[in-house]
Design an enzyme around this catalytic site. Structure first.
Site, mmCIF file in Angstrom:
data_model
loop_
_atom_site.group_PDB
_atom_site.id
_atom_site.type_symbol
_atom_site.label_atom_id
_atom_site.label_comp_id
_atom_site.label_asym_id
_atom_site.label_seq_id
_atom_site.Cartn_x
_atom_site.Cartn_y
_atom_site.Cartn_z
ATOM 1 C CE LYS A 1 5.870 8.315 0.307
ATOM 2 N NZ LYS A 1 5.495 9.818 0.746
ATOM 3 C CG ASP B 1 -0.479 -0.553 2.375
ATOM 4 O OD1 ASP B 1 0.994 -0.844 2.649
ATOM 5 O OD2 ASP B 1 -1.520 -0.383 3.603
ATOM 6 C CE1 TYR B 2 5.783 5.315 2.964
ATOM 7 C CE2 TYR B 2 7.599 4.209 2.143
ATOM 8 C CZ TYR B 2 6.471 5.451 2.360
ATOM 9 O OH TYR B 2 8.292 5.593 2.729
ATOM 10 C CB THR B 3 5.936 0.943 -2.604
ATOM 11 O OG1 THR B 3 6.100 0.178 -1.300
ATOM 12 C CG2 THR B 3 6.760 0.768 -3.488
#
Length: 253
Positions: free
Chosen positions: A163, A158-160
């Site tokens: 970004k 999710d984070y990547t």
């Protein structure tokens, strides 16, 4: 254009990387606005604002009305618009590789949280900054990314993904706003020693990352902040749509 006496917004700057960026800009003579969203961070935010001789404003970057109100308050307070926007705010996240959600566990709501904070937040601050940029004849947008987009050594899905979307937004924003003398760039960090988010990272992971990094150490928030100051300053006036990876050479692009 000197940085001195310009006004900058650093989202999510009551502590951690955001605060390191705020301090680095302040050291160059910039009036830096401290932004936070968690009410439990109010005392810390206000104390840091006092130390930097500035103001702290609570605003949720995912709420356009709140962001626009922040920009209005800042322009009224400093009697000039914000000329530098640093999109650093991060949705609740912990870099704990062994404890991360794998693909069979993760849900769209996890992606949604990161996308709303990272991408919608950047969209809201950019839209809100445009009237001031146009008054000033230009501006700077600096987005905070991650080297995990290029090198997902730990697949924080999710984070990547959020970004990665922010990197694409950086490119398209640079292309659209370039004719208005607005630059948009990204500073992508690696694992940082240490922030609230990386405090969950096991100590041995820091050692492993340092061992395979050319500089043989893990980057600090203060080191990453230096690249932000570069993009904000006069030496980068012809640089837009670019990404600098600040991770000691672990990822080379």
């Amino acid at each position: 254009m000197s940085l001195r006496n310009q006004v900058a917004l650093v989202t999510g700057s009551s502590r951690g990387l955001g605060l390191a960026i705020a301090k680095a800009l302040h050291a160059e003579g910039v009036h830096v606005v401290i932004n936070y969203v968690d009410p439990t961070s109010e005392d810390t935010a206000q104390a840091n604002a006092t130390a930097l001789n500035t103001i702290a404003i609570r605003a949720d970057v995912t709420d356009l009305d709140q962001v626009q109100s922040l920009f209005d308050r800042v322009e009224s307070h400093f009697q000039q618009p914000i000329s530098i926007v640093v999109n650093n705010a991060l949705g609740a996240f912990k870099f704990n590789g062994p404890g991360r959600k794998t693909l069979d566990q993760i849900t769209w709501s996890d992606f949604d949280l990161q996308l709303r904070t990272t991408l919608q937040g950047a969209l809201n601050t950019t839209k809100s900054a445009l009237p001031g940029f146009r008054k000033l004849g230009g501006g700077r947008i600096i987005n905070i990314g991650t080297n995990l987009v290029q090198n997902p050594v730990v697949p924080y899905q999710d984070y990547t993904a959020a970004k990665g979307a922010l990197l694409a937004f950086t490119h398209t924003t640079a292309a659209e706003l370039g004719p208005e003398n607005v630059t948009c760039n990204m500073v992508a960090g690696g694992l940082l020693r240490s922030t609230d988010a990386s405090a969950a990272t096991p100590h041995e992971v820091f050692d492993q990352i340092a061992a395979i990094t050319p500089l043989r150490r893990v980057t600090t928030p203060e080191e990453l902040a230096g690249a932000v100051v570069f993009f904000a300053g006069p030496l980068a006036k012809a640089v837009t749509g670019q990404q600098i990876v600040v991770d000691g050479g672990l990822v080379m692009t």
